[in-house]
Write a protein that holds these residues in place. Structure first.
Motif, PDB file in Angstrom:
ATOM      1  N   GLY A  77     105.229 -30.570  33.409  1.00 16.81           N
ATOM      2  CA  GLY A  77     105.561 -29.180  33.113  1.00 16.81           C
ATOM      3  C   GLY A  77     106.534 -28.366  31.437  1.00 16.81           C
ATOM      4  O   GLY A  77     107.493 -28.454  31.259  1.00 16.81           O
ATOM      5  N   ALA A  78     105.387 -27.492  30.502  1.00 18.71           N
ATOM      6  CA  ALA A  78     106.509 -26.945  29.903  1.00 18.71           C
ATOM      7  C   ALA A  78     107.481 -25.501  29.778  1.00 18.71           C
ATOM      8  O   ALA A  78     107.320 -24.951  30.908  1.00 18.71           O
ATOM      9  CB  ALA A  78     105.778 -26.592  28.837  1.00 18.71           C
ATOM     10  N   THR A  79     108.238 -25.679  29.354  1.00 17.50           N
ATOM     11  CA  THR A  79     109.516 -24.708  30.419  1.00 17.50           C
ATOM     12  C   THR A  79     108.965 -23.671  29.421  1.00 17.50           C
ATOM     13  O   THR A  79     107.799 -23.025  27.999  1.00 17.50           O
ATOM     14  CB  THR A  79     110.622 -24.646  28.373  1.00 17.50           C
ATOM     15  OG1 THR A  79     111.357 -25.504  28.608  1.00 17.50           O
ATOM     16  CG2 THR A  79     111.480 -23.191  28.700  1.00 17.50           C
ATOM     17  N   PRO A  80     108.893 -22.168  30.396  1.00 24.27           N
ATOM     18  CA  PRO A  80     107.835 -21.084  29.454  1.00 24.27           C
ATOM     19  C   PRO A  80     108.811 -19.801  29.161  1.00 24.27           C
ATOM     20  O   PRO A  80     110.171 -20.261  29.083  1.00 24.27           O
ATOM     21  CB  PRO A  80     107.787 -20.693  31.378  1.00 24.27           C
ATOM     22  CG  PRO A  80     109.292 -21.080  32.292  1.00 24.27           C
ATOM     23  CD  PRO A  80     109.520 -22.675  31.431  1.00 24.27           C
ATOM     24  N   ASP A  81     108.024 -19.266  29.016  1.00 25.13           N
ATOM     25  CA  ASP A  81     108.625 -18.012  27.537  1.00 25.13           C
ATOM     26  C   ASP A  81     109.826 -17.921  28.411  1.00 25.13           C
ATOM     27  O   ASP A  81     111.284 -16.903  27.252  1.00 25.13           O
ATOM     28  CB  ASP A  81     107.850 -16.625  27.568  1.00 25.13           C
ATOM     29  CG  ASP A  81     106.394 -17.154  26.799  1.00 25.13           C
ATOM     30  OD1 ASP A  81     106.202 -18.561  26.142  1.00 25.13           O
ATOM     31  OD2 ASP A  81     105.237 -15.862  27.094  1.00 25.13           O
ATOM     32  N   ASP A  82     110.409 -17.658  29.513  1.00 23.26           N
ATOM     33  CA  ASP A  82     112.004 -16.643  29.396  1.00 23.26           C
ATOM     34  C   ASP A  82     112.688 -18.547  29.778  1.00 23.26           C
ATOM     35  O   ASP A  82     114.271 -17.812  30.093  1.00 23.26           O
ATOM     36  CB  ASP A  82     111.734 -16.920  31.226  1.00 23.26           C
ATOM     37  CG  ASP A  82     111.704 -17.441  32.102  1.00 23.26           C
ATOM     38  OD1 ASP A  82     111.935 -18.618  32.096  1.00 23.26           O
ATOM     39  OD2 ASP A  82     111.557 -17.342  33.709  1.00 23.26           O
ATOM     40  N   GLY A  83     112.155 -19.548  29.640  1.00 21.74           N
ATOM     41  CA  GLY A  83     113.021 -20.297  28.810  1.00 21.74           C
ATOM     42  C   GLY A  83     114.286 -21.231  30.623  1.00 21.74           C
ATOM     43  O   GLY A  83     114.960 -22.155  29.571  1.00 21.74           O
ATOM     44  N   THR A  84     112.941 -21.131  31.138  1.00 24.10           N
ATOM     45  CA  THR A  84     113.781 -21.581  32.707  1.00 24.10           C
ATOM     46  C   THR A  84     112.575 -22.242  33.095  1.00 24.10           C
ATOM     47  O   THR A  84     111.428 -22.357  33.462  1.00 24.10           O
ATOM     48  CB  THR A  84     114.208 -20.503  34.151  1.00 24.10           C
ATOM     49  OG1 THR A  84     115.085 -19.985  33.277  1.00 24.10           O
ATOM     50  CG2 THR A  84     115.016 -21.365  35.522  1.00 24.10           C
TER      51      THR A  84
END
Length: 536
Positions: free
Chosen positions: A511-518
């Protein structure tokens, strides 16, 4: 004889004895592979010869190999880190299959002011596989090397012929290797018991549980770890409570041990395969194709799908991953060999949860960008259907226009370009996949989790389940994972299980880190660690 593999393994359901010998490892050799985003990755080799009884094997197999991830500006001595995580990959997967989750966890911990390390420790059987083709970094060259008889640097692939010594690479060897790494590279017992966390992905979590319950000269493996973590897998050696049942033990001693030894002897003699040869979807030929698809990813049209479909030895084993209907599955017509796909679309077809037929491989990476229809092979998609654990919960689609060049629309929790990068990672024997995942390892897991503790084989050292259960343990499960079709129904998930919303089995480690950084898996692991780390 291959057709008798599963009956032989399931019928065996056994265990055995033998305390693992004191580590005899020599000094480690480390090679820095990369420094990206402040994270240094090294390939570590720890010389530790296999037992003489193992039989002829490549010299490389006398090394324990693992990947060490650390912050480039952190302490070089791992015993000065705030935490060290040691993780085992899933079945058929290699050390690089956890590259993204390793990076995510170290980044998350850095954001919380902690310098941590992640060590990816794979099954030693990967040493027997020739990674020459994958190491080219070129999909055409790799495909030619493994499937078309082409040479690479004057070398020709000998074929998918796993050596006989793999019959002895099972749970005992894995437990020995983890014990050796921990006691050799982290000699301080105080550090291990307070700052080392042991875990794994899927089957890697199960193997780690066995390590934690193992008897090392009267000391439990769990004493070497401050806590445990299972990523879409359980830290549990006795699912149904049969390992402590004296009646089960009596029966297993009388019946199971003999069955186990017969199965192992069949592997050693060649009467039963030492890997999952000939089994569609997971045979070495099909597993090797996965990183090649990653190497070939890109926006241009690929011919890998047509080459795959026209290769007699490969097509019947790999076709189950892609086929959209039974006629296509049985004949190959009207599907893989006829579709026009970009490199990205071919990778998405094999891995995407909107295309791939095998949930164990599915990742949330998007969908085809052209006309499609629902798949009917092996069953139509149903989010909560009877086969959702095997086929996944997303609607699986197949291309319908043979003239359209299908690209891939990115989406979901995994970045397809980052997945492509991970699939192409190779260092010596270490890669994203392990095509030579052994049937012995699978047999050992069946025996151990069936509750057998008979003294006839190698699992009699599973004696410390209670001590393992007393350790702090984190369980993270993707709520779109195949595990949700099994663990909840058996009542196996702990009450404090952390659920990663929308995550498939593979998303949990990619899983990649989403735009909100979490990123939820990394956040759960970091929260678990920081709550238990002692003050410096």
């Amino acid at each position: 004889m291959r057709g008798v593999l599963l009956p032989v393994l399931v019928g065996a359901l056994i265990a055995g004895t033998a305390v693992i010998a004191t580590a005899r490892a020599e000094a480690a050799d480390a090679e820095i592979l990369s420094v990206i985003d402040g994270i240094e990755v090294s390939h570590v080799r720890l010389h530790d010869p296999l037992p003489a009884s193992t039989g002829p094997h490549p010299a490389a197999c006398d090394d324990i190999e693992y990947l060490r991830y650390r912050l480039a500006d952190g302490p070089d001595d791992p015993q000065r880190a705030d935490a060290v995580l040691v993780a085992q990959p899933a079945a058929f997967m290699g050390a690089f299959s956890m590259d993204r989750v390793a990076r995510n966890v170290l980044t998350e911990m850095r954001g919380r002011g902690e310098h941590s390390e992640w060590w990816s420790l794979p099954q030693r059987s990967g040493c027997a596989f020739d990674t020459t083709g994958l190491a080219t970094g070129d999909a055409d060259a790799a495909f030619g090397y493994y499937y078309e008889g082409a040479e690479v640097d004057g070398r020709r692939f000998d074929g998918f012929h796993p050596p006989a010594f793999l019959a002895d690479i099972g749970l005992k060897q894995m437990a020995h290797d983890e014990y050796t790494v921990l006691t050799t590279r982290l000699p301080s017992a105080e550090f291990r018991s307070s700052r080392v966390f042991c875990g794994g992905h899927a089957d890697g979590a199960l193997a780690t549980a066995a390590f934690g319950a193992w008897d090392f000269d009267g000391s439990p493996g769990s004493s070497l770890c401050a806590g445990f973590f299972g990523l879409d897998g359980l830290i549990n050696t006795d699912w149904l409570g049969m390992g402590s049942n004296p009646l089960v033990q009596l029966a297993s001693g009388a019946i199971g041990g003999r069955g186990y030894l017969a199965a192992v002897q069949a592997m050693r003699s060649g009467a039963a395969p030492v890997t999952f040869a000939g089994i569609p979807g997971v045979a070495a030929q099909a597993v090797t194709m996965l990183p090649i698809a990653g190497l070939g990813a890109g926006p241009g049209e690929t011919d890998l799908n047509r080459r795959m479909a026209s290769n007699a030895a490969l097509a019947s084993l790999a076709r189950p991953l892609y086929a959209g209907s039974y006629p296509e599955m049985l004949t190959g017509a009207g599907g893989l060999g006829d579709d026009r796909l970009t490199g990205d679309a071919f990778l998405g077809a094999l891995f995407g949860n909107t295309s791939a037929n095998l949930s164990i491989l599915q990742t949330s990476i998007g969908d085809f960008d052209g006309p499609v229809a629902p798949k009917t092979f092996p069953l139509p998609s149903r989010a909560n259907g009877p086969a959702s654990g095997l086929l996944g919960t997303a609607a699986r689609m197949t291309p319908t226009d043979p003239n359209h060049l299908y690209g891939w629309r990115s989406g979901g929790t995994v970045d397809i370009h980052d997945l492509s990068r991970q699939l192409g990672l190779v260092s010596g024997d270490l890669a994203y996949v392990n095509p030579y995942y052994t049937t012995r390892f699978f047999l050992d897991l069946l025996a151990a989790f069936g509750g057998d503790r008979s003294p006839a084989a190698d699992l009699g050292s599973l004696r410390y389940e209670a001590e393992l259960r007393s350790k702090p343990t984190l369980t993270v499960i993707g709520d779109a994972s195949l595990q949700m079709d099994l663990y909840p129904k058996l009542g196996l998930l702990p009450a404090d299980t952390v659920y990663a919303h929308g995550y498939t089995h593979q998303d949990v480690v990619t899983g990649a880190t989403p735009d909100d950084g979490t990123e939820p898996v990394a956040a759960a692991v970091a929260t678990f660690l920081t709550a238990r780390l002692p003050a410096r």
